[in-house]
Design a protein around this motif. Structure first.
Motif, PDB file in Angstrom:
ATOM      1  N   GLN A  81       0.851  -1.179   0.000  1.00 21.09           N
ATOM      2  CA  GLN A  81       0.000   0.000   0.000  1.00 21.09           C
ATOM      3  C   GLN A  81       0.887   1.228   0.000  1.00 21.09           C
ATOM      4  OE1 GLN A  81      -3.457   0.298  -0.114  1.00 21.09           O
ATOM      5  NE2 GLN A  81      -3.024   2.487  -0.339  1.00 21.09           N
ATOM      6  N   MET A  82       0.739   2.063  -1.002  1.00 17.76           N
ATOM      7  CA  MET A  82       1.588   3.237  -1.164  1.00 17.76           C
ATOM      8  C   MET A  82       0.726   4.490  -1.042  1.00 17.76           C
ATOM      9  SD  MET A  82       4.025   1.933  -4.299  1.00 17.76           S
ATOM     10  CE  MET A  82       2.695   1.919  -5.489  1.00 17.76           C
ATOM     11  N   ASN A  83       0.977   5.252  -0.017  1.00 15.28           N
ATOM     12  CA  ASN A  83       0.248   6.502   0.230  1.00 15.28           C
ATOM     13  C   ASN A  83       1.191   7.694   0.126  1.00 15.28           C
ATOM     14  OD1 ASN A  83      -2.072   4.946   0.831  1.00 15.28           O
ATOM     15  ND2 ASN A  83      -1.536   4.858   3.006  1.00 15.28           N
ATOM     16  N   SER A  84       0.612   8.860  -0.007  1.00 20.42           N
ATOM     17  CA  SER A  84       1.399  10.104  -0.090  1.00 20.42           C
ATOM     18  C   SER A  84       2.507   9.982  -1.133  1.00 20.42           C
ATOM     19  CB  SER A  84       1.981  10.456   1.287  1.00 20.42           C
ATOM     20  OG  SER A  84       0.959  10.612   2.244  1.00 20.42           O
ATOM     21  N   LEU A  85       2.143   9.490  -2.275  1.00 20.87           N
ATOM     22  CA  LEU A  85       3.144   9.238  -3.315  1.00 20.87           C
ATOM     23  C   LEU A  85       3.787  10.528  -3.806  1.00 20.87           C
ATOM     24  CD1 LEU A  85       1.267   6.414  -5.176  1.00 20.87           C
ATOM     25  CD2 LEU A  85       3.614   6.251  -4.339  1.00 20.87           C
ATOM     26  N   LYS A  86       5.060  10.406  -4.136  1.00 23.13           N
ATOM     27  CA  LYS A  86       5.870  11.524  -4.614  1.00 23.13           C
ATOM     28  C   LYS A  86       6.399  11.203  -6.010  1.00 23.13           C
ATOM     29  CE  LYS A  86       7.589  12.238   0.115  1.00 23.13           C
ATOM     30  NZ  LYS A  86       8.815  12.314   0.967  1.00 23.13           N
ATOM     31  N   PRO A  87       6.718  12.225  -6.781  1.00 21.16           N
ATOM     32  CA  PRO A  87       7.275  11.957  -8.123  1.00 21.16           C
ATOM     33  C   PRO A  87       8.514  11.062  -8.070  1.00 21.16           C
ATOM     34  CG  PRO A  87       6.613  14.240  -7.965  1.00 21.16           C
ATOM     35  CD  PRO A  87       6.434  13.658  -6.591  1.00 21.16           C
ATOM     36  N   GLU A  88       9.290  11.177  -7.014  1.00 23.03           N
ATOM     37  CA  GLU A  88      10.496  10.337  -6.917  1.00 23.03           C
ATOM     38  C   GLU A  88      10.194   8.874  -6.627  1.00 23.03           C
ATOM     39  OE1 GLU A  88       9.862  13.215  -5.281  1.00 23.03           O
ATOM     40  OE2 GLU A  88      10.693  13.173  -3.231  1.00 23.03           O
ATOM     41  N   ASP A  89       8.934   8.543  -6.395  1.00 26.23           N
ATOM     42  CA  ASP A  89       8.542   7.139  -6.261  1.00 26.23           C
ATOM     43  C   ASP A  89       8.325   6.490  -7.622  1.00 26.23           C
ATOM     44  OD1 ASP A  89       6.523   8.148  -3.476  1.00 26.23           O
ATOM     45  OD2 ASP A  89       8.458   7.095  -3.386  1.00 26.23           O
ATOM     46  N   TRP A 104      11.703 -13.347  -9.223  1.00 28.59           N
ATOM     47  CA  TRP A 104      11.216 -12.001  -9.488  1.00 28.59           C
ATOM     48  C   TRP A 104       9.941 -12.040 -10.318  1.00 28.59           C
ATOM     49  CZ3 TRP A 104      13.639  -7.917  -7.227  1.00 28.59           C
ATOM     50  CH2 TRP A 104      14.921  -8.137  -6.733  1.00 28.59           C
ATOM     51  N   GLY A 105       9.094 -11.068 -10.087  1.00 31.34           N
ATOM     52  CA  GLY A 105       7.955 -10.856 -10.952  1.00 31.34           C
ATOM     53  C   GLY A 105       8.359 -10.091 -12.203  1.00 31.34           C
ATOM     54  N   GLN A 106       7.389  -9.830 -13.047  1.00 32.59           N
ATOM     55  CA  GLN A 106       7.675  -9.202 -14.336  1.00 32.59           C
ATOM     56  C   GLN A 106       7.821  -7.695 -14.220  1.00 32.59           C
ATOM     57  OE1 GLN A 106       4.713 -10.126 -13.315  1.00 32.59           O
ATOM     58  NE2 GLN A 106       3.165  -8.648 -13.995  1.00 32.59           N
ATOM     59  N   GLY A 107       7.418  -7.124 -13.109  1.00 32.90           N
ATOM     60  CA  GLY A 107       7.524  -5.682 -12.903  1.00 32.90           C
ATOM     61  C   GLY A 107       6.246  -4.962 -13.287  1.00 32.90           C
ATOM     62  N   THR A 108       5.952  -3.907 -12.553  1.00 35.07           N
ATOM     63  CA  THR A 108       4.783  -3.082 -12.856  1.00 35.07           C
ATOM     64  C   THR A 108       5.181  -1.614 -12.714  1.00 35.07           C
ATOM     65  OG1 THR A 108       2.435  -2.714 -12.346  1.00 35.07           O
ATOM     66  CG2 THR A 108       3.880  -3.170 -10.475  1.00 35.07           C
ATOM     67  N   GLN A 109       4.782  -0.816 -13.689  1.00 34.03           N
ATOM     68  CA  GLN A 109       5.181   0.591 -13.716  1.00 34.03           C
ATOM     69  C   GLN A 109       4.306   1.412 -12.789  1.00 34.03           C
ATOM     70  OE1 GLN A 109       7.730   2.234 -15.618  1.00 34.03           O
ATOM     71  NE2 GLN A 109       7.180   3.953 -14.272  1.00 34.03           N
ATOM     72  N   VAL A 110       4.962   2.223 -11.976  1.00 32.81           N
ATOM     73  CA  VAL A 110       4.279   3.217 -11.149  1.00 32.81           C
ATOM     74  C   VAL A 110       4.797   4.580 -11.555  1.00 32.81           C
ATOM     75  CG1 VAL A 110       3.987   4.146  -8.826  1.00 32.81           C
ATOM     76  CG2 VAL A 110       3.908   1.665  -9.205  1.00 32.81           C
ATOM     77  N   THR A 111       3.896   5.451 -11.950  1.00 35.35           N
ATOM     78  CA  THR A 111       4.264   6.802 -12.368  1.00 35.35           C
ATOM     79  C   THR A 111       3.497   7.810 -11.531  1.00 35.35           C
ATOM     80  OG1 THR A 111       4.666   6.054 -14.633  1.00 35.35           O
ATOM     81  CG2 THR A 111       4.413   8.425 -14.277  1.00 35.35           C
ATOM     82  N   VAL A 112       4.241   8.701 -10.875  1.00 35.06           N
ATOM     83  CA  VAL A 112       3.635   9.726 -10.027  1.00 35.06           C
ATOM     84  C   VAL A 112       3.895  11.073 -10.670  1.00 35.06           C
ATOM     85  CG1 VAL A 112       3.468  10.685  -7.713  1.00 35.06           C
ATOM     86  CG2 VAL A 112       4.091   8.274  -8.021  1.00 35.06           C
ATOM     87  N   SER A 113       2.838  11.749 -11.051  1.00 32.92           N
ATOM     88  CA  SER A 113       2.980  13.039 -11.701  1.00 32.92           C
ATOM     89  C   SER A 113       2.933  14.168 -10.671  1.00 32.92           C
ATOM     90  CB  SER A 113       1.872  13.235 -12.725  1.00 32.92           C
ATOM     91  OG  SER A 113       0.614  13.244 -12.089  1.00 32.92           O
ATOM     92  N   SER A 114       3.664  15.216 -10.969  1.00 29.30           N
ATOM     93  CA  SER A 114       3.726  16.350 -10.029  1.00 29.30           C
ATOM     94  C   SER A 114       2.631  17.367 -10.313  1.00 29.30           C
ATOM     95  CB  SER A 114       5.090  17.022 -10.107  1.00 29.30           C
ATOM     96  OG  SER A 114       5.358  17.430 -11.429  1.00 29.30           O
TER      97      SER A 114
END
Length: 114
Positions: A81-89, A104-114
């Motif tokens: 659970q990811m809260n208070s996400l920042k662009p650097e995340d 390892w899993g295949q990976g999933t993209q997380v993009t945090v816009s400012s």
């Protein structure tokens, strides 16, 4: 051996939340450690958080107080659970399992816009 299937990544604005899921193909009590790493282009893969088969958790300093790792032992799934996400995340997040042996899993993209 274990197969790991991730889900839950996406695009979110700064300050928002996301929950990542990692479903394992075997009973997670038989897995020594499960966790999440993340990687950005040109950089190494860094630990975000992990949980042991005893339920102990560990977090990177950069996510303490914002991210929570948990597990559902019936569904053999670990969550981040990811809260208070920042662009650097922003990164590709990988699920990890130490059985022993590293998986390892295949990976999933997380993009945090400012």
């Amino acid at each position: 051996q274990v197969q790991l299937v991730e889900s839950g990544g996406g695009l979110v604005q700064a300050g928002g939340s996301l929950r990542l899921s990692c479903a394992a193909s075997r009973n997670i009590f038989s897995i020594r450690i499960m966790g999440w790493y993340r990687q950005t282009p040109g950089k190494q893969r860094d630990l975000v958080a992990h949980i042991t088969n005893y339920g102990s958790t560990n977090y990177a300093d950069s996510v303490k107080g914002r991210f929570t790792i948990s597990r559902d032992t019936v569904k053999n799934t670990v969550y981040l659970q990811m809260n208070s996400l920042k662009p650097e995340d922003t990164a590709v997040y990988y699920c990890y399992a130490q059985v022993p042996g590293d998986y390892w899993g295949q990976g999933t993209q997380v993009t945090v816009s400012s």
